[in-house]
Motif scaffolding. Sequence first.
Motif, PDB file in Angstrom:
ATOM      1  N   SER A 420      41.961  31.269  41.018  1.00  0.00           N
ATOM      2  CA  SER A 420      41.996  32.657  40.060  1.00  0.00           C
ATOM      3  C   SER A 420      41.915  31.413  38.582  1.00  0.00           C
ATOM      4  O   SER A 420      43.283  31.250  38.019  1.00  0.00           O
ATOM      5  N   HIS A 422      41.312  33.432  34.197  1.00  0.00           N
ATOM      6  CA  HIS A 422      40.387  33.557  33.897  1.00  0.00           C
ATOM      7  C   HIS A 422      41.743  33.801  32.331  1.00  0.00           C
ATOM      8  O   HIS A 422      43.332  34.196  32.820  1.00  0.00           O
ATOM      9  N   VAL A 425      44.252  36.950  32.781  1.00  0.00           N
ATOM     10  CA  VAL A 425      44.788  36.795  33.659  1.00  0.00           C
ATOM     11  C   VAL A 425      45.963  35.512  34.925  1.00  0.00           C
ATOM     12  O   VAL A 425      47.035  35.257  34.835  1.00  0.00           O
TER      13      VAL A 425
ATOM     14  N   CYS B  45      35.788  30.094  27.528  1.00  0.00           N
ATOM     15  CA  CYS B  45      36.317  31.603  28.686  1.00  0.00           C
ATOM     16  C   CYS B  45      36.799  32.264  27.561  1.00  0.00           C
ATOM     17  O   CYS B  45      37.166  34.027  27.840  1.00  0.00           O
ATOM     18  N   GLU B 164      31.344  41.137  29.957  1.00  0.00           N
ATOM     19  CA  GLU B 164      32.792  40.925  28.791  1.00  0.00           C
ATOM     20  C   GLU B 164      32.003  40.984  27.413  1.00  0.00           C
ATOM     21  O   GLU B 164      33.236  41.406  26.999  1.00  0.00           O
ATOM     22  N   THR B 325      36.191  30.667  43.619  1.00  0.00           N
ATOM     23  CA  THR B 325      36.856  31.548  43.534  1.00  0.00           C
ATOM     24  C   THR B 325      36.260  32.151  41.885  1.00  0.00           C
ATOM     25  O   THR B 325      36.200  30.756  41.312  1.00  0.00           O
ATOM     26  N   VAL B 327      37.078  34.956  38.914  1.00  0.00           N
ATOM     27  CA  VAL B 327      37.596  36.499  38.177  1.00  0.00           C
ATOM     28  C   VAL B 327      36.780  36.948  37.074  1.00  0.00           C
ATOM     29  O   VAL B 327      36.880  35.731  35.764  1.00  0.00           O
ATOM     30  N   THR B 328      36.520  38.093  36.709  1.00  0.00           N
ATOM     31  CA  THR B 328      35.948  38.552  35.069  1.00  0.00           C
ATOM     32  C   THR B 328      37.051  39.744  35.849  1.00  0.00           C
ATOM     33  O   THR B 328      37.344  40.713  36.319  1.00  0.00           O
ATOM     34  N   GLU B 329      36.935  40.567  33.943  1.00  0.00           N
ATOM     35  CA  GLU B 329      38.376  41.256  33.798  1.00  0.00           C
ATOM     36  C   GLU B 329      36.801  42.362  32.993  1.00  0.00           C
ATOM     37  O   GLU B 329      36.397  42.489  31.999  1.00  0.00           O
ATOM     38  N   GLU B 334      39.799  44.733  36.895  1.00  0.00           N
ATOM     39  CA  GLU B 334      39.910  43.641  37.440  1.00  0.00           C
ATOM     40  C   GLU B 334      39.028  43.186  38.365  1.00  0.00           C
ATOM     41  O   GLU B 334      39.570  43.548  39.699  1.00  0.00           O
ATOM     42  N   GLY B 395      42.980  39.270  40.333  1.00  0.00           N
ATOM     43  CA  GLY B 395      42.816  38.210  39.772  1.00  0.00           C
ATOM     44  C   GLY B 395      44.039  36.528  40.686  1.00  0.00           C
ATOM     45  O   GLY B 395      43.503  35.891  41.189  1.00  0.00           O
ATOM     46  N   LYS B 396      45.637  36.986  40.876  1.00  0.00           N
ATOM     47  CA  LYS B 396      46.539  36.723  41.344  1.00  0.00           C
ATOM     48  C   LYS B 396      45.843  36.703  42.677  1.00  0.00           C
ATOM     49  O   LYS B 396      47.059  35.926  43.618  1.00  0.00           O
ATOM     50  N   ARG B 397      46.073  37.897  43.272  1.00  0.00           N
ATOM     51  CA  ARG B 397      46.203  38.298  44.753  1.00  0.00           C
ATOM     52  C   ARG B 397      45.281  37.796  45.590  1.00  0.00           C
ATOM     53  O   ARG B 397      44.783  37.377  46.980  1.00  0.00           O
ATOM     54  N   ILE B 398      43.587  37.442  44.833  1.00  0.00           N
ATOM     55  CA  ILE B 398      42.703  36.842  45.954  1.00  0.00           C
ATOM     56  C   ILE B 398      43.168  35.227  45.877  1.00  0.00           C
ATOM     57  O   ILE B 398      42.398  34.534  47.047  1.00  0.00           O
ATOM     58  N   ASP B 399      44.276  35.003  45.314  1.00  0.00           N
ATOM     59  CA  ASP B 399      44.722  33.390  45.680  1.00  0.00           C
ATOM     60  C   ASP B 399      44.885  33.243  46.630  1.00  0.00           C
ATOM     61  O   ASP B 399      45.091  32.293  47.267  1.00  0.00           O
TER      62      ASP B 399
END
Lengths: 443, 443
Positions: A420, A422, A425, B45, B164, B325, B327-329, B334, B395-399
């Motif tokens: 990921s 961002h 992030v 981004c 965003e 993969t 990510v957006t916030e 997140e 975001g980091k968890r999805i990795d």
Amino acid sequence: MNRSELLVIGGVAAGMSAASRARRADPRLSITVLEKSRDVSYSACGLPWLAAGKLAARDLVVHDADFFRQKREIDVRTGVEAREIELGRRLVRGVETETGREQTFHFDRLVIATGARVAWPTIERLPHMFSANTLASVGALDVCIRQTNARQAVVLGGGYIGLETADALRTRGLSVTVLQRAERILRPFDDEITSRVEHTMTARGISLRKGSAAVAVNDSEVVSDAGRHPAQLVVVATGMRPDTDLAETASLTLGPTGAIAVDDRMRTSEPSIFAAGDCAESRHLVTGRAVWLPLGTTANKQGRVAGENAAGLSGHARFPGVAGTMVTEICGLECARTGLSEREAEAFSLRTRSVGIEQYTHASYLGAGKVFAKLTAERGSGRLLGAQMAGPGAGKRIDVAATAITARMTVEELSQLDLSYHPAVAPVWEALLVAAHEIMKQV
Amino acid sequence: MNRSELLVIGGVAAGMSAASRARRADPRLSITVLEKSRDVSYSACGLPWLAAGKLAARDLVVHDADFFRQKREIDVRTGVEAREIELGRRLVRGVETETGREQTFHFDRLVIATGARVAWPTIERLPHMFSANTLASVGALDVCIRQTNARQAVVLGGGYIGLETADALRTRGLSVTVLQRAERILRPFDDEITSRVEHTMTARGISLRKGSAAVAVNDSEVVSDAGRHPAQLVVVATGMRPDTDLAETASLTLGPTGAIAVDDRMRTSEPSIFAAGDCAESRHLVTGRAVWLPLGTTANKQGRVAGENAAGLSGHARFPGVAGTMVTEICGLECARTGLSEREAEAFSLRTRSVGIEQYTHASYLGAGKVFAKLTAERGSGRLLGAQMAGPGAGKRIDVAATAITARMTVEELSQLDLSYHPAVAPVWEALLVAAHEIMKQV
């Protein structure tokens, strides 16, 4: 038809996971848990927050004994210490810890989850000395600080439990000295990480004495080979040993690590007896060898597998092993590791290459800090052997390496992962990817 | 001996990555970059932070043109738009955007990194309308807000760029309405995520009109099929298209997505011409099919591979593909995804099972919030197809899921991963593991 009887010895992480999982697997099973202390199902990893005075003991209890009795029909007996397994009669003999009264418990299947205990040094035990690994002991430490107004503490042991507890006492305003017998702290980590931890600790005012062990303790000080250290409070965190006393009464096989040997179904050498948690071994996913890594998350997972298999006559749940993942946070510095450290890999005579890099945690224009990442790979094959990180987000970031190690990826495959990104992030090139690119130049 | 000439068209993420990587691969190569705008190597981004007035345009510039000229000996020509590739003579014809003067550039190898452009709706362009995808355009938007004191904004488009940017304008105190032509926002995500985003946006005061498109714009309002929306500022984020105009002048093959077809060495149908970034396709690691997923991290990676291969006569760098993969916030929520969404998997006629669960981000006794996790797996095989998360650390968890998908893990293998645990960092059972255990009951 009689109900099968499952007996679980130990009611913390592994034991209560096993009992709960067994209940879900078989609603008819009779399930009894013996726990020598008064506390079941608490978060041992949260004890530093109790030592810091930030939480009450009850906050760390996930579910109390009544919850298990009423909601899960698990007969939880606290204050009962199991002393002996009589294999032929399928009995466990125990004593009520308060009265000394003997009790016996029949079992069809048994789960041993007796955990680990502190390897207490050869010095006297005094009332102001506390281990850092049980709710009762850290609860007593908290009471001691509140009642005696202790101002100076000595922590014996520079492993993660000792250092997290030292940090907790520091945040509470105590002056803290850590005595570490070995020349290094935090054995699971290589020097690039431990030097950062030492720097952070000493910058926050913790006094660290390496190569220094306590030789005597009295009411007001700890005497070490390095000198005298005033202390109204002493924490004993001099390492843990698997608690295998009960297992040995049934002559269960212990493994090369000294913990109970188990297969991937968590069966001991006796087919009707399972073991899980800090008293049991695991298989290391990198080396394939038995390891003893007592950690809460492993205890929960092993307990779940042991409980499912113990509940059924032929359970199929498997615990494939551990990658060696762990996280600690000391003085605000998050440190994480997985796989083998460079030292560990070399102890296995693996031919290794390692690199360490620093990378932003996210976009530098948003004021990101940096995280350190070290990778160790096998020369020639390029196989990822281990990763260590220190800095913001190290804990969740290391999970990518744990997953890659489990999948037996090379560092080239790691370098190509679609992770990921961002600005708030993560950076475009996540630290592990930068390290993977660097190490590819060398392996 | 003449130096080989590498020409790169486009100087943002993919183009400058390609040029930089080529320089490292071959110090003797002549490298020229043509960029039609005045800006190179900036973080697209990060544009929402410029729209929010929290950063200056220069903060987003990683390196300016002089850096590349002086430190990397890359001849960066800004303000030059490439118009035509003359394949036989190995020339690119361009024009200086300010003067209209024609220029020609010889190449031995060419990297096309022309990016993507906004699919502008069929409405008039007025001075108070801005796209959200270039530094020049968002810089002009920022100036407009500062100089006109605009109070009301309409954002056309409910993709992540539109949302965003809408959030950025909201934090700046503007009243914001988002018009989304489709009935759903954030197409890459399933409804469990988009409903959370909608709830969060509307709770923060952003007005969202789905199924509603602009039919006309004037100085003071946007007219949609739903009514009239006062606006002194209009953001056009109605989707992106790969910018393939230049590639088509050389009759390079376009893929099924409409972007430039490339192999895993980023070669186009013409062996001496490479393409990278938002103008090029990728291979999806789950489906094996070509996809067009214009994202900054992919652009950087593709650019690196294209640059290395274009520099050498026989480069061996490979871009294996994307896991999807992202990510957006939005309004502090997140959201992350990888692999296929349930909708996407079903569009591929895969037989799927999905589950969504909520889990604490770390120990509940430390006041942890919750994160939502959805997994999609293939029925029968149990293969992990995709994951989506919303909440802190998504975001980091999805990795972990991106890594597991790349390794073609099953949900059972995912459920057994040895992920990090620490009360301040993660729960004993990380959200993805809880979801994996749940979905195993169904696949």
